[in-house]
Design a protein around this motif. Structure first.
Motif, PDB file in Angstrom:
ATOM      1  N   ARG A 145      12.056  18.438  18.947  1.00 54.89           N
ATOM      2  CA  ARG A 145      12.192  17.014  19.238  1.00 54.89           C
ATOM      3  C   ARG A 145      12.557  16.723  20.704  1.00 54.89           C
ATOM      4  O   ARG A 145      12.034  15.788  21.301  1.00 54.89           O
ATOM      5  CB  ARG A 145      13.208  16.385  18.297  1.00 54.89           C
ATOM      6  N   GLU A 149      -0.407   7.556   8.741  1.00 53.88           N
ATOM      7  CA  GLU A 149       0.899   7.723   8.050  1.00 53.88           C
ATOM      8  C   GLU A 149       0.927   9.056   7.367  1.00 53.88           C
ATOM      9  O   GLU A 149       0.034   9.605   6.933  1.00 53.88           O
ATOM     10  CB  GLU A 149       1.110   6.621   7.013  1.00 53.88           C
ATOM     11  N   ARG A 207       4.806  13.730   8.504  1.00 52.43           N
ATOM     12  CA  ARG A 207       6.086  14.027   9.160  1.00 52.43           C
ATOM     13  C   ARG A 207       5.931  14.055  10.679  1.00 52.43           C
ATOM     14  O   ARG A 207       6.778  13.535  11.412  1.00 52.43           O
ATOM     15  CB  ARG A 207       6.642  15.347   8.643  1.00 52.43           C
ATOM     16  N   CYS A 217       7.105  12.101  25.713  1.00 53.82           N
ATOM     17  CA  CYS A 217       6.956  10.660  25.574  1.00 53.82           C
ATOM     18  C   CYS A 217       7.385   9.956  26.860  1.00 53.82           C
ATOM     19  O   CYS A 217       6.693   9.054  27.339  1.00 53.82           O
ATOM     20  CB  CYS A 217       7.762  10.156  24.373  1.00 53.82           C
ATOM     21  N   SER A 230       5.693  10.549  11.898  1.00 54.06           N
ATOM     22  CA  SER A 230       7.025   9.937  11.851  1.00 54.06           C
ATOM     23  C   SER A 230       7.884  10.381  13.031  1.00 54.06           C
ATOM     24  O   SER A 230       8.596   9.575  13.635  1.00 54.06           O
ATOM     25  CB  SER A 230       7.735  10.286  10.543  1.00 54.06           C
ATOM     26  N   GLU A 231       7.821  11.676  13.357  1.00 54.03           N
ATOM     27  CA  GLU A 231       8.592  12.189  14.493  1.00 54.03           C
ATOM     28  C   GLU A 231       8.098  11.585  15.805  1.00 54.03           C
ATOM     29  O   GLU A 231       8.902  11.239  16.678  1.00 54.03           O
ATOM     30  CB  GLU A 231       8.538  13.712  14.533  1.00 54.03           C
ATOM     31  N   LYS A 248       6.649   8.641  16.188  1.00 51.14           N
ATOM     32  CA  LYS A 248       7.103   7.248  16.215  1.00 51.14           C
ATOM     33  C   LYS A 248       8.585   7.161  16.549  1.00 51.14           C
ATOM     34  O   LYS A 248       9.001   6.296  17.320  1.00 51.14           O
ATOM     35  CB  LYS A 248       6.856   6.586  14.860  1.00 51.14           C
ATOM     36  N   ALA A 249       9.380   8.051  15.986  1.00 49.63           N
ATOM     37  CA  ALA A 249      10.827   8.021  16.184  1.00 49.63           C
ATOM     38  C   ALA A 249      11.222   8.204  17.651  1.00 49.63           C
ATOM     39  O   ALA A 249      12.246   7.671  18.085  1.00 49.63           O
ATOM     40  CB  ALA A 249      11.503   9.086  15.320  1.00 49.63           C
ATOM     41  N   VAL A 250      10.431   8.943  18.409  1.00 51.65           N
ATOM     42  CA  VAL A 250      10.766   9.151  19.822  1.00 51.65           C
ATOM     43  C   VAL A 250      10.067   8.150  20.743  1.00 51.65           C
ATOM     44  O   VAL A 250      10.298   8.173  21.945  1.00 51.65           O
ATOM     45  CB  VAL A 250      10.503  10.604  20.291  1.00 51.65           C
ATOM     46  N   GLU A 261      10.487  14.201  23.023  1.00 58.08           N
ATOM     47  CA  GLU A 261      11.075  13.052  23.715  1.00 58.08           C
ATOM     48  C   GLU A 261      10.692  13.069  25.197  1.00 58.08           C
ATOM     49  O   GLU A 261      10.338  12.034  25.772  1.00 58.08           O
ATOM     50  CB  GLU A 261      12.595  13.061  23.564  1.00 58.08           C
TER      51      GLU A 261
END
Length: 87
Positions: free
Chosen positions: A26, A87, A57, A33, A60-61, A63-65, A30
């Protein structure tokens, strides 16, 4: 990232039980990104059973960052697609 290369999130190691996280970790995702890098997802599949392993998954990861798009290989090259289409 500066020259437009495409980085991959690889889900194969988790599928094969080599590790419990996708590569890159992650903190690297990050950073990619922040750099505005292009990122695709690769399952490193060698069997029908794993062809889409971990895609949700990984999305999702991303999008989360903060990623808003994902690089998809189409017609001989990578194009950016809205991440919310997947998705």
């Amino acid at each position: 990232a500066r020259v437009g290369g495409v980085f991959e999130i690889n889900t194969g190691g988790v599928y094969k039980s080599y590790r419990d996280f996708f590569y890159p970790k992650r903190f690297l995702l990050e950073y990619l990104c922040e750099l505005g890098a292009h990122v695709c997802i690769d399952t490193d599949s060698h069997a029908v059973e794993s062809i889409s392993f971990g895609m949700s998954r990984a999305i999702s990861e991303m999008k989360a960052v903060g990623f808003r798009s994902v690089a998809i290989y189409e017609n001989g090259g990578f194009v950016e697609k809205d991440i919310n289409l997947y998705e």
